[in-house]
Design an enzyme around this catalytic site. Sequence first.
Site, short mmCIF file in Angstrom:
data_model
loop_
_atom_site.label_atom_id
_atom_site.label_comp_id
_atom_site.label_asym_id
_atom_site.label_seq_id
_atom_site.Cartn_x
_atom_site.Cartn_y
_atom_site.Cartn_z
N GLY A 275 18.18 -32.87 -11.28
CA GLY A 275 17.10 -33.64 -12.38
C GLY A 275 17.57 -34.99 -12.33
N GLU A 276 17.51 -35.67 -13.44
CA GLU A 276 17.65 -37.22 -13.26
C GLU A 276 16.50 -38.00 -12.59
OE1 GLU A 276 21.48 -37.66 -11.51
OE2 GLU A 276 22.47 -36.48 -13.24
N GLY A 277 15.46 -37.33 -12.30
CA GLY A 277 14.38 -37.92 -11.45
C GLY A 277 14.80 -38.04 -9.96
#
Length: 353
Positions: A322-324
């Site tokens: 996640g988190e970009g």
Amino acid sequence: MSRLNLDDFSDLIERPDAGVRRDAEERRERLAVPPGSLGRLDELAEWLAAAQAAVPVKPVEHPRVVLFAADHGVASLGVSARPAGSAHELVRRVLDGESPVSVLARRLGAGVRVVDAGLDCEPELLPEEVVRHRVRRGSGRIDVENALTAEEAEAALRMGIALADEEADAGTDLVVLGDLSVGGTTVAATLIAALCGTDASVVTGRGGATIDDLAWMRKCAAIRDALRRARPVLGDQIELLAAVGGADVAAMTGFLLQCAVRRTPVILDGVVSAACALVAQRAAFRAPDWWLAGQASGEPGQGKALDRMALNPLLDHGVTVGEGTGALLALPLVQAAAALAAELPVREVEETH
């Protein structure tokens, strides 16, 4: 202030310039490298040229990672491998430069902006520039109650719109969009199932931090119950975001729509950004033309959403953090496509007499 009407975006958003895209394709035909030999890089460069309205395509020099953070009440059901209310810890790791997205952003020269839309923590735990946009603390448990009030959903949408304007005005030429949330994949799966007309089991994945079979069953049940609450409000995007969304999801939806208005290309990350994109597409059917799917995260809901928007992921590396992060991995590919299209020599066209 008049009530926000997301349907207005349908008139505000234009497609990337088709004439410029044809010019970019024509220029590609004349490059010294044979047509087709660069694979998807050709398509990427032509898409970017159309978004920029420039031939040859300009380099991506001011990319920005924008991460919306929130805690979701549904996490209290044990649907996530992370404890409910712990999303601020994810934010802190990003701010301290200790998360995967921070490491990659440093290496790739991309700025990182973190926006607290609805974290469930004391504001003093994080810097003022992160928490000043917070719409509310946490969100309701979407299986039994609304995540937000309609007013909070609208406030989050407006906040996302304003931040998209800020990025465009600051010269950001490409956004990598991601989330920092606990319980976010459950909310995203609910929205995708509602908008695609599918059952909970079809969209329920294992999340960024992989959950076990029991947690998956709890997650599936929560999505099933939330879907019952989502279906009656499918006709109104703001009511839908209030019922089964969250402040981060609503803010990302507004952000995506306004990025399309401002002709700012966006790379989507995982299932959460895909769900927001699907809601945005419902409001403005041309909006997905401004977005790229950075990666296939493996979440079944993401696959459904991307299929609905006809977006084909650039990468499939099994990145679930996640988190970009997965979307940021696609940034060098976009930059490479632009560089090749602009800098490879062009064959001289022989004149015919």
